[in-house]
Design a protein around this motif. Structure first.
Motif, short mmCIF file in Angstrom:
data_model
loop_
_atom_site.label_atom_id
_atom_site.label_comp_id
_atom_site.label_asym_id
_atom_site.label_seq_id
_atom_site.Cartn_x
_atom_site.Cartn_y
_atom_site.Cartn_z
N HIS A 202 -14.78 5.89 -47.36
CA HIS A 202 -15.74 6.99 -47.38
C HIS A 202 -16.56 6.90 -48.67
O HIS A 202 -16.02 7.09 -49.77
N ASP A 203 -17.83 6.63 -48.50
CA ASP A 203 -18.69 6.40 -49.67
C ASP A 203 -18.93 7.68 -50.47
O ASP A 203 -18.97 7.65 -51.70
N LEU A 204 -19.12 8.81 -49.84
CA LEU A 204 -19.51 10.04 -50.52
C LEU A 204 -18.32 10.97 -50.73
O LEU A 204 -18.45 12.20 -50.62
N HIS A 205 -17.18 10.43 -51.06
CA HIS A 205 -15.99 11.23 -51.25
C HIS A 205 -15.16 10.62 -52.37
O HIS A 205 -15.05 9.40 -52.48
N SER A 206 -14.57 11.49 -53.20
CA SER A 206 -13.75 10.98 -54.30
C SER A 206 -12.53 10.22 -53.78
O SER A 206 -12.14 9.19 -54.33
N LEU A 207 -11.92 10.74 -52.73
CA LEU A 207 -10.80 10.05 -52.08
C LEU A 207 -11.39 9.10 -51.04
O LEU A 207 -11.43 9.39 -49.85
N SER A 208 -11.89 7.99 -51.50
CA SER A 208 -12.70 7.12 -50.64
C SER A 208 -11.88 6.21 -49.73
O SER A 208 -12.38 5.75 -48.72
N HIS A 209 -10.63 5.93 -50.08
CA HIS A 209 -9.81 5.03 -49.28
C HIS A 209 -8.85 5.83 -48.41
O HIS A 209 -8.06 6.64 -48.92
N GLU A 210 -8.93 5.58 -47.12
CA GLU A 210 -8.09 6.30 -46.16
C GLU A 210 -7.34 5.30 -45.29
O GLU A 210 -7.93 4.35 -44.76
N ARG A 211 -6.06 5.52 -45.14
CA ARG A 211 -5.23 4.68 -44.28
C ARG A 211 -4.45 5.58 -43.32
O ARG A 211 -3.80 6.53 -43.75
N VAL A 212 -4.54 5.25 -42.01
CA VAL A 212 -3.93 6.08 -40.98
C VAL A 212 -3.05 5.20 -40.09
O VAL A 212 -3.46 4.12 -39.67
N THR A 213 -1.85 5.66 -39.84
CA THR A 213 -0.96 5.04 -38.86
C THR A 213 -0.47 6.13 -37.92
O THR A 213 -0.26 7.29 -38.33
N GLY A 214 -0.31 5.79 -36.66
CA GLY A 214 0.09 6.81 -35.70
C GLY A 214 0.70 6.23 -34.45
O GLY A 214 0.56 5.04 -34.14
N ILE A 215 1.40 7.09 -33.72
CA ILE A 215 1.99 6.76 -32.44
C ILE A 215 1.75 7.94 -31.51
O ILE A 215 1.80 9.10 -31.94
N SER A 216 1.47 7.65 -30.24
CA SER A 216 1.19 8.72 -29.30
C SER A 216 1.72 8.35 -27.92
O SER A 216 1.93 7.18 -27.61
N PHE A 217 1.93 9.39 -27.11
CA PHE A 217 2.39 9.23 -25.73
C PHE A 217 1.54 10.14 -24.86
O PHE A 217 1.35 11.32 -25.16
N ALA A 218 1.03 9.58 -23.76
CA ALA A 218 0.18 10.35 -22.84
C ALA A 218 0.69 10.16 -21.42
O ALA A 218 1.20 9.10 -21.06
N VAL A 219 0.55 11.20 -20.61
CA VAL A 219 0.96 11.16 -19.21
C VAL A 219 -0.08 11.90 -18.38
O VAL A 219 -0.61 12.94 -18.80
N SER A 220 -0.38 11.35 -17.21
CA SER A 220 -1.32 11.96 -16.28
C SER A 220 -0.55 12.44 -15.06
O SER A 220 0.16 11.67 -14.42
N ILE A 221 -0.71 13.73 -14.76
CA ILE A 221 -0.06 14.35 -13.61
C ILE A 221 -1.11 15.11 -12.83
O ILE A 221 -1.54 16.20 -13.24
N GLY A 222 -1.54 14.53 -11.73
CA GLY A 222 -2.57 15.19 -10.93
C GLY A 222 -3.87 15.34 -11.70
O GLY A 222 -4.44 14.37 -12.18
N ARG A 223 -4.31 16.58 -11.85
CA ARG A 223 -5.55 16.86 -12.58
C ARG A 223 -5.35 16.99 -14.08
O ARG A 223 -6.33 17.15 -14.81
N HIS A 224 -4.14 16.92 -14.53
CA HIS A 224 -3.83 17.22 -15.93
C HIS A 224 -3.48 15.94 -16.70
O HIS A 224 -2.82 15.04 -16.18
N LEU A 225 -3.95 15.90 -17.94
CA LEU A 225 -3.63 14.83 -18.87
C LEU A 225 -3.07 15.46 -20.14
O LEU A 225 -3.74 16.28 -20.78
N CYS A 226 -1.85 15.09 -20.49
CA CYS A 226 -1.19 15.62 -21.68
C CYS A 226 -0.88 14.47 -22.63
O CYS A 226 -0.43 13.41 -22.19
N GLU A 227 -1.12 14.70 -23.91
CA GLU A 227 -0.87 13.67 -24.93
C GLU A 227 -0.27 14.34 -26.16
O GLU A 227 -0.73 15.40 -26.60
N VAL A 228 0.75 13.72 -26.70
CA VAL A 228 1.40 14.19 -27.92
C VAL A 228 1.54 12.99 -28.85
O VAL A 228 1.78 11.88 -28.41
N GLY A 229 1.36 13.25 -30.16
CA GLY A 229 1.40 12.14 -31.10
C GLY A 229 1.65 12.61 -32.52
O GLY A 229 1.59 13.80 -32.83
N VAL A 230 1.91 11.62 -33.37
CA VAL A 230 2.15 11.86 -34.78
C VAL A 230 1.31 10.88 -35.57
O VAL A 230 1.27 9.68 -35.26
N GLU A 231 0.61 11.36 -36.60
CA GLU A 231 -0.21 10.53 -37.48
C GLU A 231 0.20 10.73 -38.93
O GLU A 231 0.50 11.85 -39.35
#
Length: 267
Positions: A202-231
Motif C-alpha cells: 500500500h503506497d499511501l499508508h504507513s503500514l505499507s506491507h500486508e500479508r494475508v493467509t486464510g482458509i475457507s469452506f463453502a457449500v451450495s444447497i439449492g438456492r443458498h451459498l454459505c461460506e465460513v473462513g478464517v484469515e
C-alpha cells in the motif's frame, strides 16, 4: 355353393374372434419382454400403475460409480413410471450441473426374466474430461500483474475439481489460491475448500506491507451459498519508517473469522 358359403361364414367368424381377442388384450400390461407400444406406455404413465425399477449406469470410463450411485438409488425408489420420469429430469439436471458429463440420457425397458411390472432403467452417460490453463494480465493503477490459472476437472474420477490461481511474482502484489471442489458431496450440491496466501503493498499508508493467509469452506444447497473462513492478517511498515500512535494498534497480526451467505432469488 353350400361349401363356399360355409367357408365365407367361417372366415368372418375367425376374423371377429381375432378382433375381439386383440381388443381384449390391448388394455393388459406387458406380460414378459415385448416391445411396449405407445398406447401401453401412455397407460403406464397416466394410470400410475405400480412398477419395480432396477437402474444401472452405462458409459462410465474414468468416473467412479460412487459419483452417480445415489442418483441411481433415487431412480430405483420410484414406484411408478410417472414418478421415474419426474425423478430422471431432476437427476439429469444435477449430473449435467457437475460439468463432468456432456450428455445424459436414459432407456426404460422390461427387465429380462422379470415380471410384467419389472423394468430395467439404463442411464447413459457421456463423460467430459477437461483440463484448462491460461495466462492473463491485470492492470492496477501503475502496476501490471501477470495471472496464471490452472483447472483440472474430474480429478481421479471422483468429481473433484482442482484449481490453482497464481498472481505475481512482484512483492507489490503476490497471491496464490488453491481450491478443491467436490461436485458429488455427502450433502449439498457442491462443496469447496480453499487455501490462500497473499502479500500486497500500500503506497499511501504507513503500514505499507500486508500479508494475508486464510482458509475457507463453502457449500451450495439449492438456492443458498454459505461460506465460513478464517484469515490471518499481518501489517508492517517499511524498514526505517515510523508508525504513528493511532496506527500502532493495527500493526502486527490479527485474525478475522467471517461468515457469508448468498441466496439466488431468480433460480
Amino acid at each position: 355353393v353350400i361349401i363356399f358359403s360355409h367357408l365365407i361364414s367361417a372366415a368372418f367368424s375367425k376374423g371377429r374372434q381375432i378382433m375381439t381377442l386383440e381388443s381384449r388384450q390391448e388394455p393388459m400390461a406387458p406380460e414378459e419382454v415385448p416391445e411396449i407400444s405407445n398406447v401401453v406406455w401412455q397407460r403406464w404413465v397416466r394410470c400410475s400403475l405400480p412398477v419395480s425399477i432396477t437402474a444401472q449406469a452405462l458409459g462410465l470410463q474414468q468416473t467412479r460409480l460412487s459419483v452417480v450411485q445415489k442418483h441411481l438409488t433415487s431412480l430405483e425408489r420410484c414406484t411408478t413410471v410417472a414418478d421415474f420420469l419426474k425423478t430422471y429430469a431432476e437427476v439429469r439436471e444435477k449430473l449435467l450441473g457437475m460439468d463432468i458429463f456432456k450428455d445424459v440420457s436414459y432407456g426404460l425397458e422390461p427387465l429380462p426374466g422379470g415380471g410384467r411390472q419389472q423394468f430395467q432403467a439404463n442411464l447413459y452417460l457421456t463423460e467430459h474430461d477437461e483440463t484448462s490453463a491460461g495466462l492473463s494480465l491485470t492492470r492496477d493503477h501503475s502496476r501490471t500483474t501477470p495471472e496464471l490459472h490452472f483447472r483440472k476437472n474430474n480429478l481421479l474420477g471422483r468429481a473433484w475439481e482442482v484449481g490453482v490461481l497464481v498472481q505475481g511474482p512482484m512483492d507489490e502484489h503476490r497471491q496464490v489460491v488453491f481450491s478443491l471442489k467436490a461436485k458429488s458431496p455427502f450433502f449439498g450440491d457442491w462443496q469447496r475448500w480453499s487455501l490462500m496466501t497473499a502479500s500486497r503493498s500500500h503506497d499511501l499508508h504507513s503500514l505499507s506491507h500486508e500479508r494475508v493467509t486464510g482458509i475457507s469452506f463453502a457449500v451450495s444447497i439449492g438456492r443458498h451459498l454459505c461460506e465460513v473462513g478464517v484469515e490471518t492478517r499481518n501489517l508492517q511498515p517499511q524498514v526505517g519508517h515510523a508508525v504513528s500512535d493511532s496506527l500502532k494498534v493495527d500493526q502486527g497480526e490479527s485474525e478475522k473469522v467471517f461468515l457469508r451467505h448468498e441466496c439466488n432469488l431468480l433460480r
